[in-house]
Design an enzyme around this catalytic site. Sequence first.
Site, PDB file in Angstrom:
ATOM      1  NE  ARG A  99      22.008   6.837  78.193  1.00  0.00           N
ATOM      2  CZ  ARG A  99      21.244   7.585  78.931  1.00  0.00           C
ATOM      3  NH1 ARG A  99      21.698   7.205  80.170  1.00  0.00           N
ATOM      4  NH2 ARG A  99      20.291   8.174  78.682  1.00  0.00           N
ATOM      5  CE  LYS A 134      20.776  24.300  58.007  1.00  0.00           C
ATOM      6  NZ  LYS A 134      20.739  25.899  58.265  1.00  0.00           N
ATOM      7  CD  GLU A 196      18.751  29.537  49.851  1.00  0.00           C
ATOM      8  OE1 GLU A 196      18.669  28.654  50.498  1.00  0.00           O
ATOM      9  OE2 GLU A 196      20.315  29.878  49.359  1.00  0.00           O
TER      10      GLU A 196
END
Length: 277
Positions: A99, A134, A196
Site C-alpha cells: 500500500r 502548496k 508579489e
Amino acid sequence: MNLNKEMVLKIIDNALREDIGTGDITTQAVIDQDQEMTADILAKEDGIIVGLDVAFWVFEYLDSSVEFRPLVKEGERVARGTVIAKVSGLTTSILTGERLALNFLQRMSGIATQTAYYRSLVKDYDVRIVDTRKTTPGLRILEKWAVKLGGGANHRFGLYDAVMIKDNHIRAVEGIQEAVKRARQNIPHTMKIEVETESLADVKEALAAKADIIMLDNMSFEMMEEAVRLIANKAIVEASGGITAENIIEVAKTGIDVISLGTLTHSIKSLDISLNF
C-alpha cells in the site's frame, strides 16, 4: 533538485510506522513466513510514471532481500495496461509494503502527469511551468521531484532558499520599497529578490526598488500585458493565482516568463496503479 535518498527514507520510516504500527495482523495471520511470490505493478491508466525508486526503497527498507525490477524508466509515459515493475521475494514483505509503495507511486505519477498536461498546453510559448510551496506537509521533496520529471520546474524549496516578499510582508513594513531595502541589507549579494504585486502601482514600486523577479498575482490578462510592457525585461515576470487549464494559454500570450501553479501538487488525481500476484 535531486531525490535525496536519506530524506526519502525518513519519510518512508514515518509512513511505515503509521501504517504497520505493531504489525501487519492480516498478513501475519494468513501467510506462511517462508512463502515467496512475484507480483506485477500495473498502470491502469495512461500517464507518466514517477516514484519507482521510492517504491523500491519502501520494499528495501522492509526487507533487503526483496527484488524490485523496474520495466520502464522514471519519467516515462506509459499506456494503460503496462506492467511498470516486478517485485519478487517473501510474500509477507510484499504485502506489508504494497500500500505504501503504491501510494507514493500513484501520487507522484499523478503529479507528473498533470504537470506534463499543463506544460503541453503552453508548449508553443517561451514560458516555464513551475510549482509552489502548496505541497503535502512532509512530502515536498517527492512532489517537487514529480513536477520536475513531468517537465515542469521547481520554485523555491522552502522559506530558507529564496527571498519572496508577499502581500503580508509588504503590509507589515508599509511598502514594497521598504521591504526590498530591508531584504537587500540582510541577504547575500548572490540571492535574488522576488516581489508579489497585485496592481500596476505595485509593479511600478517593485521596479523602482529593482526587484529581480516580479510576480503578478491574480491579475487580469489586460493588466498582465500592461505589467509586462512596464517591466520591459528589467525583471523576470511570474504570473500566479487563478490560473487554470482553461485560461493558461491566454496567460502565456501576455508575454510573462514563468507561470507558477499550486494545482500541480495540491489538486491532483493520483494515477491508478495496482500490484497483483
